[in-house]
Design a protein around this motif. Structure first.
Motif, PDB file in Angstrom:
ATOM      1  N   VAL A 159       0.830  -1.205   0.000  1.00  0.00           N
ATOM      2  CA  VAL A 159       0.000   0.000   0.000  1.00  0.00           C
ATOM      3  C   VAL A 159       0.869   1.262   0.000  1.00  0.00           C
ATOM      4  CG1 VAL A 159      -1.728   1.306   1.291  1.00  0.00           C
ATOM      5  CG2 VAL A 159      -1.931  -1.176   1.111  1.00  0.00           C
ATOM      6  N   GLY A 160       1.780   1.357   0.974  1.00  0.00           N
ATOM      7  CA  GLY A 160       2.656   2.519   1.039  1.00  0.00           C
ATOM      8  C   GLY A 160       1.932   3.777   1.480  1.00  0.00           C
ATOM      9  N   PRO A 161       2.693   4.854   1.758  1.00  0.00           N
ATOM     10  CA  PRO A 161       2.084   6.113   2.239  1.00  0.00           C
ATOM     11  C   PRO A 161       1.076   6.697   1.257  1.00  0.00           C
ATOM     12  CG  PRO A 161       4.469   6.142   2.552  1.00  0.00           C
ATOM     13  CD  PRO A 161       4.164   4.947   1.721  1.00  0.00           C
ATOM     14  N   GLU A 162       1.441   6.728  -0.029  1.00  0.00           N
ATOM     15  CA  GLU A 162       0.546   7.331  -1.016  1.00  0.00           C
ATOM     16  C   GLU A 162      -0.720   6.508  -1.195  1.00  0.00           C
ATOM     17  OE1 GLU A 162       1.109  10.303  -2.135  1.00  0.00           O
ATOM     18  OE2 GLU A 162       2.972  10.308  -0.998  1.00  0.00           O
ATOM     19  N   GLY A 163      -0.593   5.183  -1.121  1.00  0.00           N
ATOM     20  CA  GLY A 163      -1.766   4.320  -1.250  1.00  0.00           C
ATOM     21  C   GLY A 163      -2.730   4.504  -0.096  1.00  0.00           C
TER      22      GLY A 163
END
Length: 400
Positions: A159-163
């Motif tokens: 997912v990551g921060p942007e996701g």
């Protein structure tokens, strides 16, 4: 009697005919788009035809396909088949290990949304190990707001921060999602504040974040609003109990009324007390509250001097939730190393919860503490068996 049996047989035949038509249409679209059909889906459809039951759980995976195959798997043929046949019996959609393009996500979202001529009542969506961009996650969140979805699982998806920001900007918190799973999604300590924002004023009551790297800092940020809301609810309940006790004391001292009036008043007080207790429940104070919190294997521990301070902060907030949150039913802290001191503090919180006559919770903790403390924790609660696997499940389907 014969008419009833005939009607039942006719309904079963219609269900079987629908499933056969769905498979034929799916094969047709696979041929047209040069995609390989799913052997697992074929197995499930044939099984439901034999049982004379509709297909309520759609599982799409391709364990036998590899990168070297000339014909690659795709989601679009199935989406087109479902729309062509207007198949509305399915309520669960599970998609495993597919690289989904933006077009695929858009078509999937259109199927989930309560729009168009036909409404597809999917309540559960699982995208396991699927490559999703920030835009795809944001589009998915927007679709969830106007869908029947109550369960969303994105396990093994980076997912990551942007996701995660995409899920927030898409309005996932305003959806009807009550169970959210983000296990093994590469979430770090940075995700604590974002997850807390997602939980606040949302419908999420079950959160699964096993196998990430929230650490003490991220876990503390995540649980702060939950603890604050638990405190508000506890204060409201205490005030209600105090007022009720004073009213009952005054009533006991008054002996002038007749026995019938006393009974009527007593009945009225009980009803009022019950209503006040209901009002002081989970929804009395704004903010998030959780029934199930699974955060196994998140590198929560006290290594180093700074780490010990962060662990103490985390334990303080966690123990507060354990003591005062009446809605909490499951807590998974397995494979996190809270140590002997943390185990004792958690044990004390569980004992205070029991003294307050709150319902017991199912719990899982690491064995890295004394046998006495570990055993006492399990005696003060119920042992929780985690249902989330550490590795991606590999299922082999028999081709029929």
């Amino acid at each position: 009697m014969r008419k009833a049996q005939s009607a039942v047989k006719s309904a079963a035949d219609d269900k079987a005919a629908q499933l056969r038509a769905l498979w034929k249409r799916y094969e047709h679209h696979c041929t047209q788009t040069n995609s390989c059909p799913s052997a697992g889906l074929r197995h499930d459809i044939l099984q439901q035809i034999d049982r004379q039951e509709p297909l309520k759980k759609i599982m799409l995976s391709f364990p036998d396909c590899g990168p070297s195959d000339t014909v690659q798997p795709s989601l679009r043929p199935l989406l087109m088949a479902l729309r062509d046949e207007r198949y509305t019996h399915a309520q669960e959609f599970h998609i495993w290990s597919l690289s989904l393009k933006q077009k695929d996500i858009v078509e999937l979202c259109r199927l989930l949304e309560k729009r168009g001529r036909t409404v597809y009542p999917f309540k559960s969506l699982e995208l396991l190990d699927c490559k999703l961009t920030e835009g795809s996650l944001e589009r998915l969140a927007k679709a969830a707001v106007i869908s029947y979805l109550t369960t969303l699982c994105l396990d093994y998806t980076c997912v990551g921060p942007e996701g995660l920001k995409g899920l927030l900007s898409g309005g996932l918190g305003a959806s009807g999602i009550s169970s959210l799973s983000l296990c093994y999604c590469s979430l770090g300590s940075w995700s604590g504040a974002l997850l807390a924002s997602l939980l606040t004023n949302s419908s999420v009551r079950e959160l699964y974040i096993n196998g990430n790297e929230l650490q003490c800092g991220g876990a503390t940020e995540l649980l702060k609003p939950v603890a604050e809301n638990s405190q508000k609810v506890a204060e409201i309940q205490n005030r209600t109990t105090s007022i009720t006790d004073e009213t009952e004391l005054i009533s006991q001292r008054s002996n002038t009324a007749s026995s019938r009036q006393k009974k009527a008043k007593s009945k009225g007080k009980k009803t009022k007390k019950k209503q006040e207790k209901t009002k002081s429940g989970h929804g009395a104070a704004g903010g998030p509250w959780l029934e199930k919190l699974h955060m196994c294997d998140n590198s929560i521990g006290g290594s180093g001097k700074e780490g010990l301070n962060h662990l103490n902060q985390f334990l303080e907030i966690l123990c507060f939730i354990v003591k005062f949150s009446s809605c909490l039913t499951e807590l998974d802290l397995g494979e996190n190393h809270i140590g002997e001191d943390g185990g004792r503090r958690l044990l004390e919180a569980l004992r205070e919860r029991k003294e307050a006559k709150l319902s017991p919770i199912k719990i899982q903790v690491s064995t890295r503490m004394s046998t006495e403390t570990f055993s006492a924790i399990l005696k003060s609660a119920k042992e929780l068996k985690s249902g989330k696997k550490r590795r991606k499940p590999k299922v082999q389907y028999k081709i029929m």
